[in-house]
Design a protein around this motif. Structure first.
Motif: not given
Length: 472
Positions: A54-55, A66-67, A71-73, A86-87
């Protein structure tokens, strides 16, 4: 533990395949475009992978690439990063060895596994419903079970239907108007077989409920059969007839009479002449090849009819459904305080079924004795029997009227009026057609009316309406 993550031949999940799909989406915009047509977020077995999916789509929808970092952000912004793994998990996901570029194949496999999981959940729920149910609410449980299985096994690529801006909708509508204008001879719906009626309605439209209503012996079942003949015999469109009034052999004889122009009472009395058999043989191959399905069994409840309709739509791609007749249909064992309420609910469900299946449904209904109280005997839309809700739920209402049914010496003998009393998407009108009762059919007024063959024991031609059974 490794077996659970990877999945076995008998498992309903494959986490490694989920990782492969997400890895492809983090590396390729092309993969995102392909995968989103197949998968939705809740198709993932691992909840964290659903969050990542979804992110990725959220970043992609904003016009960014997206990378792992973006995506982590986005997950951090949603306070979901830890839940997603987690990252470090994201970085490992993007940097691990690829299983190849067959992301569509992997996504299709995941979608199939998700449907299996949903089916298993639905089966458990259905078992609980049955355990808690009783004979008094059997129809309600069966309908709920069908809905559960349908929802579990139907593939929907998006969680929510898309939203469209008005400007985009207007552009598409204008394109459609232009296309219709350039193809005036083509109908957008199922043809009825009547030129003026098709010109008014552009055919029976998918998702619409049409009600044919009249007093008894006017020919409403015959008119519905004419619609079916036009669809299945003339245009090779699969169609279905649910009849509670006539047997399948009687329906077949009416179709033969109408198509071959052989008097129906000659068939029933065994007095067919050689030329009757010749006309019948000439039309028989086309009639036999028509994709028309007839159900004359004990399908007297709406639950049964819906189940059979869904099956026919899935297996035979039917394009038209006729229900003969609405007043003989019951909802099931669910109690209603009155017949009015029951017919109201039945008509509402038929409209929803038409929309669900994307096909026109034609339902035959009775009128009360209102026309008999008028001098001209013409029916009004307020004469619909049992429920005024029919008027609310129907997209089109056709009232059938024949003057010669009341006055045999009428100057309009052999004519019938199709009174389009309600037309949600167009004008109302009265369309005059010819009634050939001996052939159990209506035809356009422009078509000649062949004389009936003289009876074996009489030297005079028989009148056009000699067979009362053809007028139901």
């Amino acid at each position: 533990m490794a077996l659970k993550e990877t999945g076995s031949a008998h498992s309903t999940h494959d986490v490694e395949a989920e990782k492969a799909v997400l890895r492809a989406m983090l590396r390729s915009l092309e993969a995102i475009a392909d995968v989103v047509e197949v998968l939705r977020g809740d198709d993932f077995y691992r909840p964290g992978n659903e969050l990542i999916y979804n992110a990725i789509l959220s970043v992609y929808a904003d016009g960014d690439t997206p990378d792992p970092a973006s995506v982590a952000a986005r997950l951090t912004q949603r306070k979901e990063l830890d839940k997603a793994g987690g990252a470090e998990y994201l970085a490992a996901l993007a940097g691990s060895t690829s299983r190849g570029s067959a992301w569509v194949k992997e996504a299709t496999r995941l979608q199939a596994l998700a449907r299996l999981r949903r089916t298993r959940v639905a089966a458990v729920h259905i078992e609980n419903l049955v355990d808690e149910g009783s004979a008094d609410n059997a129809d309600r449980i069966i309908e709920a079970a069908q809905a559960e299985i349908f929802a579990a096994t139907t593939h929907r690529s998006n969680v929510l239907p898309p939203l469209y801006s008005l400007s985009d909708v207007l552009e598409d509508a204008l394109d459609q108007i232009e296309a219709i204008g350039s193809l005036r001879t083509e109908l957008t719906g199922v043809p009825t077989g009547f030129v003026d009626l098709d010109a008014l309605t552009n055919g029976l439209q998918p998702g619409h409920l049409t009600v044919i209503a009249s007093r008894p012996a006017m020919g409403k079942s015959t008119l519905a059969l004419d619609f079916l003949r036009a669809a299945s015999i003339k245009n090779n469109l699969p169609a279905a007839l649910f009849t509670l009034e006539s047997g399948r052999e009687e329906v077949a004889m009416r179709l033969l009479a109408a198509e071959a122009r052989v008097a129906l009472h000659h068939m029933r009395s065994g007095s067919m002449a050689d030329d009757d058999w010749t006309r019948l043989a000439r039309r028989l191959p086309d009639i036999a090849a028509a994709p028309l399905y007839i159900q004359d069994g004990a399908y007297s409840t709406l639950t049964d009819l819906r189940a059979q309709s869904r099956r026919l739509r899935s297996q035979q791609d039917i394009r038209l459904i006729v229900v003969d007749a609405l007043h003989m249909l019951t909802y099931g064992t669910r109690p209603f305080s009155s017949r009015y309420e029951e017919i109201s609910e039945i008509s509402r469900c038929l409209k929803l079924l038409a929309k669900e299946l994307g096909v026109p449904i034609v339902a035959i209904s009775q009128l009360n004795r209102g026309p008999e109280q008028r001098v001209d005997k013409k029916p009004h839309i307020s004469d619909l029997r049992d429920s005024g809700a029919l008027e609310d739920n129907a997209d089109m209402i056709i009232l059938l009227h024949r003057e010669d049914a009341y006055e045999k010496e009428s100057p309009r003998a052999g004519e019938a009026d199709l009174i389009v009393a309600k037309h949600r998407n167009g004008p109302t009108a009265t369309i005059t057609v010819a009634f050939q009762g001996h052939y159990s059919r209506f035809v356009d007024m422009s078509q000649p009316v062949p004389p009936a063959r003289p009876a074996p024991d009489a030297g005079q031609p028989e009148p056009a309406e000699t067979d009362p059974a053809a007028n139901t």
